[in-house]
Design a protein around this motif. Structure first.
Motif, PDB file in Angstrom:
ATOM      1  N   ALA A 155       0.836  -1.204   0.000  1.00  0.00           N
ATOM      2  CA  ALA A 155       0.000   0.000   0.000  1.00  0.00           C
ATOM      3  C   ALA A 155       0.871   1.255   0.000  1.00  0.00           C
ATOM      4  O   ALA A 155       0.613   2.201  -0.757  1.00  0.00           O
ATOM      5  N   PHE A 156       1.902   1.268   0.829  1.00  0.00           N
ATOM      6  CA  PHE A 156       2.779   2.440   0.882  1.00  0.00           C
ATOM      7  C   PHE A 156       3.552   2.626  -0.415  1.00  0.00           C
ATOM      8  O   PHE A 156       3.871   3.754  -0.797  1.00  0.00           O
ATOM      9  N   LEU A 157       3.839   1.553  -1.102  1.00  0.00           N
ATOM     10  CA  LEU A 157       4.553   1.653  -2.381  1.00  0.00           C
ATOM     11  C   LEU A 157       3.673   2.252  -3.478  1.00  0.00           C
ATOM     12  O   LEU A 157       4.180   2.636  -4.535  1.00  0.00           O
ATOM     13  N   GLN A 158       2.369   2.326  -3.237  1.00  0.00           N
ATOM     14  CA  GLN A 158       1.458   2.943  -4.206  1.00  0.00           C
ATOM     15  C   GLN A 158       1.120   4.387  -3.833  1.00  0.00           C
ATOM     16  O   GLN A 158       0.479   5.099  -4.606  1.00  0.00           O
ATOM     17  N   SER A 159       1.521   4.824  -2.648  1.00  0.00           N
ATOM     18  CA  SER A 159       1.112   6.130  -2.130  1.00  0.00           C
ATOM     19  C   SER A 159       1.964   7.259  -2.719  1.00  0.00           C
ATOM     20  O   SER A 159       3.194   7.206  -2.662  1.00  0.00           O
ATOM     21  N   LYS A 160       1.285   8.270  -3.273  1.00  0.00           N
ATOM     22  CA  LYS A 160       2.013   9.388  -3.878  1.00  0.00           C
ATOM     23  C   LYS A 160       1.434  10.758  -3.534  1.00  0.00           C
ATOM     24  O   LYS A 160       1.951  11.769  -3.984  1.00  0.00           O
ATOM     25  N   ASN A 161       0.364  10.795  -2.751  1.00  0.00           N
ATOM     26  CA  ASN A 161      -0.258  12.093  -2.490  1.00  0.00           C
ATOM     27  C   ASN A 161      -0.553  12.338  -1.009  1.00  0.00           C
ATOM     28  O   ASN A 161      -1.339  13.208  -0.669  1.00  0.00           O
ATOM     29  N   ARG A 162       0.093  11.557  -0.133  1.00  0.00           N
ATOM     30  CA  ARG A 162      -0.160  11.701   1.294  1.00  0.00           C
ATOM     31  C   ARG A 162       0.871  12.591   1.989  1.00  0.00           C
ATOM     32  O   ARG A 162       0.543  13.335   2.901  1.00  0.00           O
ATOM     33  N   GLY A 163       2.131  12.485   1.581  1.00  0.00           N
ATOM     34  CA  GLY A 163       3.171  13.246   2.259  1.00  0.00           C
ATOM     35  C   GLY A 163       4.432  13.342   1.427  1.00  0.00           C
ATOM     36  O   GLY A 163       4.522  12.794   0.330  1.00  0.00           O
ATOM     37  N   LYS A 164       5.413  14.047   1.972  1.00  0.00           N
ATOM     38  CA  LYS A 164       6.627  14.344   1.224  1.00  0.00           C
ATOM     39  C   LYS A 164       7.543  13.134   1.077  1.00  0.00           C
ATOM     40  O   LYS A 164       8.179  12.941   0.040  1.00  0.00           O
ATOM     41  N   ILE A 165       7.604  12.292   2.088  1.00  0.00           N
ATOM     42  CA  ILE A 165       8.528  11.162   2.062  1.00  0.00           C
ATOM     43  C   ILE A 165       8.119  10.139   1.013  1.00  0.00           C
ATOM     44  O   ILE A 165       8.922   9.742   0.161  1.00  0.00           O
ATOM     45  N   GLU A 166       6.849   9.708   1.055  1.00  0.00           N
ATOM     46  CA  GLU A 166       6.413   8.708   0.078  1.00  0.00           C
ATOM     47  C   GLU A 166       6.387   9.276  -1.341  1.00  0.00           C
ATOM     48  O   GLU A 166       6.597   8.551  -2.318  1.00  0.00           O
ATOM     49  N   THR A 167       6.161  10.584  -1.453  1.00  0.00           N
ATOM     50  CA  THR A 167       6.176  11.209  -2.770  1.00  0.00           C
ATOM     51  C   THR A 167       7.560  11.122  -3.398  1.00  0.00           C
ATOM     52  O   THR A 167       7.699  10.836  -4.591  1.00  0.00           O
TER      53      THR A 167
END
Length: 293
Positions: free
Chosen positions: A29-41
């Protein structure tokens, strides 16, 4: 006794398999996240190009107005993170280099956080979903006391930091729920009329003579031909112990001291954080001094 041991072993295996399965699901799930925060982006991005990257704590996030850089034709993103330390700022820059970012200038807010080389658990936890997917993240955490548990015990990191990377965050990722952390090219303006704490005492604060993560950031910039600009940002006029900034200048003479560029309380939301009006005054000075047309 033998049956008991077999039964116990089966329970252990089942728990282990569940932990491994949940670990995989959460990580995916985290590997798909791109709009939640700066780190995962950053982690989930491909190579980008910036004229300016801002790094630091909330005193970077709230003090450098991205739009004013953009008005000068500079491509910028403010990667300052509220609550973050230099531990996280260094790791963020390492991730960008790992992702082949092209960066011309790094502006680092380097003042109060020079007094420690600890991680900020609430912020550093956001890197942990990717600890098995990035050598940079793994190596950065290897010196931490709880590294073995975080790295080798499946699902442990998600349980320990449930408030940051647990079920609630997974639910929001799956829903596609956005945050405001990426708005305004990363700059977060403080425009509330109600002021926060307007008194502060930093008299007992001392910069480390050799802050490991500050030196890492400086060396990464040098190795990658990035112009490194380290800056001390303003505090309100009520602060006691402002000679701390003189101590920083003595220990790190290359850091530019701008703590007295904005001092009036009316330009602050709290003693350590300028409001939007103060941030615009401060940013204008930075642009004049370092990015002349």
């Amino acid at each position: 006794m033998k049956k008991f041991l077999i039964y116990t072993a089966k329970i252990f295996v089942v728990i282990l398999l569940i932990a491994v399965g949940l670990d995989g699901i959460y990580t995916y799930a985290f590997l798909q996240s791109k709009n939640r925060g700066k780190i995962e982006t950053v982690f989930n991005s491909k190579a980008k190009s910036y004229d300016v990257v801002i790094l630091g704590s909330s005193r970077a996030n709230n003090h450098f107005v991205s739009q004013m850089f953009e008005d000068r034709g500079l491509k910028i993103f403010n990667y300052g993170m509220s609550g973050g330390h230099l531990f996280e700022a260094s790791l963020m820059l390492k991730l960008m280099i790992e992702r082949k970012y092209e960066i011309k200038n790094v502006i680092l807010e380097a003042d109060l956080n020079l007094s420690n080389d600890h991680q900020s658990e609430g912020v550093s936890a956001k890197f942990l979903p990717y600890i098995h997917n990035s050598e940079v993240i793994k190596n950065h955490f290897e010196t931490q006391e709880d590294f073995n548990e975080l790295y080798y015990i499946p699902f442990y990191r998600y349980i320990k930091f449930d408030g940051k990377i647990g079920f609630r965050e997974i639910y929001k990722i799956v829903k596609g729920e956005k945050t405001n952390l990426l708005d305004n090219s990363g700059y977060y303006p403080l425009i509330k009329h109600k002021k926060g704490n307007m008194k502060n005492n930093i008299a007992n604060l001392n910069p480390l003579p050799h802050n490991k993560y500050y030196e890492e950031i400086k060396n990464i910039c040098k190795a990658n031909h990035i112009r490194f600009i380290a800056i001390m940002t303003p505090m309100c006029e009520n602060v006691m112990g402002m000679n701390y900034f003189d101590k920083v200048k003595k220990a790190y003479p290359e850091i530019h001291n701008y703590e007295n560029v904005v001092v009036e309380n009316k330009y602050f939301s709290s003693c350590g954080h300028m409001n939007d009006a103060g941030a615009k005054m401060f940013t204008a000075r930075i642009l004049t001094d370092f990015f002349k047309k």
